[in-house]
Design an enzyme around this catalytic site. Structure first.
Site, PDB file in Angstrom:
ATOM      1  N   CYS A  91     -11.274   3.015  -0.758  1.00 58.88           N
ATOM      2  CA  CYS A  91      -9.991   3.510  -0.253  1.00 58.88           C
ATOM      3  C   CYS A  91      -9.674   2.709   1.000  1.00 58.88           C
ATOM      4  O   CYS A  91     -10.574   2.406   1.793  1.00 58.88           O
ATOM      5  CB  CYS A  91     -10.097   4.998   0.083  1.00 58.88           C
ATOM      6  SG  CYS A  91      -8.634   5.662   0.899  1.00 58.88           S
ATOM      7  N   THR A  92      -8.386   2.406   1.161  1.00 57.99           N
ATOM      8  CA  THR A  92      -7.964   1.582   2.306  1.00 57.99           C
ATOM      9  C   THR A  92      -8.423   2.117   3.662  1.00 57.99           C
ATOM     10  O   THR A  92      -8.622   1.366   4.603  1.00 57.99           O
ATOM     11  CB  THR A  92      -6.417   1.537   2.349  1.00 57.99           C
ATOM     12  OG1 THR A  92      -5.926   2.867   2.137  1.00 57.99           O
ATOM     13  CG2 THR A  92      -5.875   0.601   1.314  1.00 57.99           C
ATOM     14  N   HIS A  93      -8.558   3.443   3.763  1.00 57.25           N
ATOM     15  CA  HIS A  93      -8.834   4.039   5.071  1.00 57.25           C
ATOM     16  C   HIS A  93     -10.323   4.054   5.443  1.00 57.25           C
ATOM     17  O   HIS A  93     -10.667   4.226   6.604  1.00 57.25           O
ATOM     18  CB  HIS A  93      -8.329   5.482   5.105  1.00 57.25           C
ATOM     19  CG  HIS A  93      -6.835   5.594   5.118  1.00 57.25           C
ATOM     20  ND1 HIS A  93      -6.039   5.063   4.126  1.00 57.25           N
ATOM     21  CD2 HIS A  93      -5.988   6.173   6.014  1.00 57.25           C
ATOM     22  CE1 HIS A  93      -4.765   5.324   4.411  1.00 57.25           C
ATOM     23  NE2 HIS A  93      -4.714   5.993   5.542  1.00 57.25           N
ATOM     24  N   GLU A  97      -6.049   8.911   9.758  1.00 57.75           N
ATOM     25  CA  GLU A  97      -4.686   8.782  10.307  1.00 57.75           C
ATOM     26  C   GLU A  97      -4.521   9.563  11.607  1.00 57.75           C
ATOM     27  O   GLU A  97      -3.724   9.208  12.456  1.00 57.75           O
ATOM     28  CB  GLU A  97      -3.651   9.204   9.267  1.00 57.75           C
ATOM     29  CG  GLU A  97      -3.710   8.255   8.086  1.00 57.75           C
ATOM     30  CD  GLU A  97      -2.406   8.040   7.367  1.00 57.75           C
ATOM     31  OE1 GLU A  97      -1.410   8.694   7.695  1.00 57.75           O
ATOM     32  OE2 GLU A  97      -2.403   7.198   6.453  1.00 57.75           O
ATOM     33  N   CYS A 129      -3.709  -1.071  -2.069  1.00 57.09           N
ATOM     34  CA  CYS A 129      -4.029   0.347  -2.266  1.00 57.09           C
ATOM     35  C   CYS A 129      -5.000   0.508  -3.441  1.00 57.09           C
ATOM     36  O   CYS A 129      -4.730   0.026  -4.549  1.00 57.09           O
ATOM     37  CB  CYS A 129      -2.720   1.069  -2.563  1.00 57.09           C
ATOM     38  SG  CYS A 129      -2.904   2.809  -2.916  1.00 57.09           S
ATOM     39  N   ASP A 139       0.864  -1.184   0.000  1.00 58.48           N
ATOM     40  CA  ASP A 139       0.000   0.000   0.000  1.00 58.48           C
ATOM     41  C   ASP A 139       0.898   1.229   0.000  1.00 58.48           C
ATOM     42  O   ASP A 139       2.097   1.146   0.276  1.00 58.48           O
ATOM     43  CB  ASP A 139      -0.881  -0.013   1.264  1.00 58.48           C
ATOM     44  CG  ASP A 139      -1.777   1.217   1.339  1.00 58.48           C
ATOM     45  OD1 ASP A 139      -2.370   1.585   0.309  1.00 58.48           O
ATOM     46  OD2 ASP A 139      -1.860   1.837   2.425  1.00 58.48           O
ATOM     47  N   SER A 140       0.299   2.387  -0.263  1.00 56.14           N
ATOM     48  CA  SER A 140       1.049   3.632  -0.217  1.00 56.14           C
ATOM     49  C   SER A 140       1.528   3.955   1.198  1.00 56.14           C
ATOM     50  O   SER A 140       2.434   4.756   1.374  1.00 56.14           O
ATOM     51  CB  SER A 140       0.156   4.768  -0.706  1.00 56.14           C
ATOM     52  OG  SER A 140      -1.044   4.784   0.046  1.00 56.14           O
ATOM     53  N   GLY A 178      -2.810   9.091  -3.617  1.00 56.59           N
ATOM     54  CA  GLY A 178      -4.125   9.539  -4.105  1.00 56.59           C
ATOM     55  C   GLY A 178      -4.115  10.864  -4.845  1.00 56.59           C
ATOM     56  O   GLY A 178      -5.058  11.191  -5.566  1.00 56.59           O
ATOM     57  N   THR A 202      -5.736   3.249  -5.037  1.00 57.78           N
ATOM     58  CA  THR A 202      -5.172   4.125  -6.064  1.00 57.78           C
ATOM     59  C   THR A 202      -4.211   3.337  -6.954  1.00 57.78           C
ATOM     60  O   THR A 202      -4.288   3.401  -8.189  1.00 57.78           O
ATOM     61  CB  THR A 202      -4.448   5.317  -5.402  1.00 57.78           C
ATOM     62  OG1 THR A 202      -5.357   5.963  -4.499  1.00 57.78           O
ATOM     63  CG2 THR A 202      -3.961   6.303  -6.432  1.00 57.78           C
TER      64      THR A 202
HETATM   65  N1  DGL Z   1      -4.029   3.777   0.104  1.00 55.10           N
HETATM   66  C1  DGL Z   1      -4.687   4.821  -0.642  1.00 55.10           C
HETATM   67  C2  DGL Z   1      -5.916   4.244  -1.364  1.00 55.10           C
HETATM   68  O1  DGL Z   1      -6.460   3.225  -0.992  1.00 55.10           O
HETATM   69  C3  DGL Z   1      -5.091   5.972   0.254  1.00 55.10           C
HETATM   70  C4  DGL Z   1      -3.921   6.802   0.752  1.00 55.10           C
HETATM   71  C5  DGL Z   1      -3.169   7.514  -0.375  1.00 55.10           C
HETATM   72  O2  DGL Z   1      -3.686   8.464  -0.978  1.00 55.10           O
HETATM   73  O3  DGL Z   1      -2.063   7.071  -0.666  1.00 55.10           O
HETATM   74  O4  DGL Z   1      -6.334   4.802  -2.333  1.00 55.10           O
END
Ligand code: DGL
Length: 277
Positions: A188-190, A156, A77, A14-15, A47, A79
């Site tokens: 999105c992961t979050h 976060e 991720c 992931d990012s 993102g 994105t």
């Molecule tokens: N992990 C990214 C996603 O799921 C979110 C965080 C980012 O923008 O890197 O899109």
């Protein structure tokens, strides 16, 4: 792919640390699998970056994971899945799974009214990847989308129960009140960490789809089909975590996301990561 064996780890990247939600789903479903996670904490967020940059980062991390002998790569991720998955699948000779297709499939199955909403980062929404995946499964589906760039930093900061989050969500999701989707993809992961507040804002009639959970199920099916599931007779799987920056903050937040301390955490210097192609 015949050099793969069941005892090899699954690579997940992931990012940053959001992909821990996908790790959690995989551990719940497949507790005997070994995992190697890479969080690109030095270069997060993805993102708001260009496709070209995200593709380059995704290739470097996949090469790093491949060198660690993983049997499969999960692009946790959204994105990176939206913009880099095809290019990764063309370049690497191991199974590579993204979160977009499993999430889209679950949403199509659950939407009786054929009206699906998708929320994600600006890049994910701009890529049109969810819309394309949903329409490929059912061309009659109405797809409505909304980028929600403020949600990642709020999660976060660990503010999930703050009134500010509700206000932000009400603003982002207000157009769905008229458009009336019956399924909403948390693209999105979050966002799974905000599931209960999102449900309150959109109301109980909208089915929320967690792409990460759906991806864990896809991973299980694929490994099963390829006879690569780690047998359940051994000890629980071992989990290693790699990051490109600031492991202290990662450890604190990731163990909160995961609900337990991290087994092993290592930092990879950015110059080393950038040497991978
Ligand atoms: N992990 C990214 C996603 O799921 C979110 C965080 C980012 O923008 O890197 O899109």
């Amino acid at each position: 792919m015949n050099d793969l064996n069941s005892e090899q780890a699954i690579g997940v990247f992931d990012s940053g640390l959001g992909g821990i939600s996908v790790v959690r789903a995989i551990i719940d479903l497949l507790p005997h699998e070994h995992l190697i996670y890479f969080g690109d904490t030095a270069r997060v967020p993805y993102g708001s970056k260009s496709e070209e940059t995200v593709i380059r980062f995704a290739h470097q991390i996949s090469s790093f994971l491949r060198e660690k002998q993983v049997k499969m790569i999960v692009v946790a991720c959204n994105t990176a899945s939206a913009v880099a998955l095809k290019s990764l699948q063309q370049s690497f000779r191991i199974p590579i799974v993204g979160v977009i297709e499993p999430g889209s499939e679950a949403a199509v199955k659950s939407s009786e009214q054929k009206r699906i909403a998708v929320i994600g980062t600006a890049s994910t929404i701009r890529s049109g990847a969810y819309r394309a995946a949903i329409r490929a499964l059912d061309p009659e589906m109405e797809v409505m989308v909304q980028p929600c760039p403020l949600l990642v930093p709020l999660v976060e900061e660990d503010w999930p129960h703050d009134g500010v989050v509700t206000q932000v969500l009400e603003k982002y999701l207000s157009s769905f009140k008229e458009q009336k989707p019956d399924a909403l993809i948390l693209g999105c992961t979050h966002y799974p960490y905000l599931k209960s507040i999102i449900q309150e804002v959109v109301g109980p009639s909208v089915h929320l789809v967690d792409s990460g959970e759906e991806t864990a199920t896809r991973v299980q099916h694929m490994l099963d089909e390829m006879e690569l599931l780690n047998p359940e007779n051994g000890d629980p799987g071992k989990h290693k975590f790699y990051v490109s920056d600031f492991p202290q903050k990662f450890e604190e937040t990731a163990s909160r996301f995961l609900g337990r301390p991290l087994d092993k955490l290592f930092k990879v210097e950015l110059e080393v990561l950038e040497s991978y192609k």
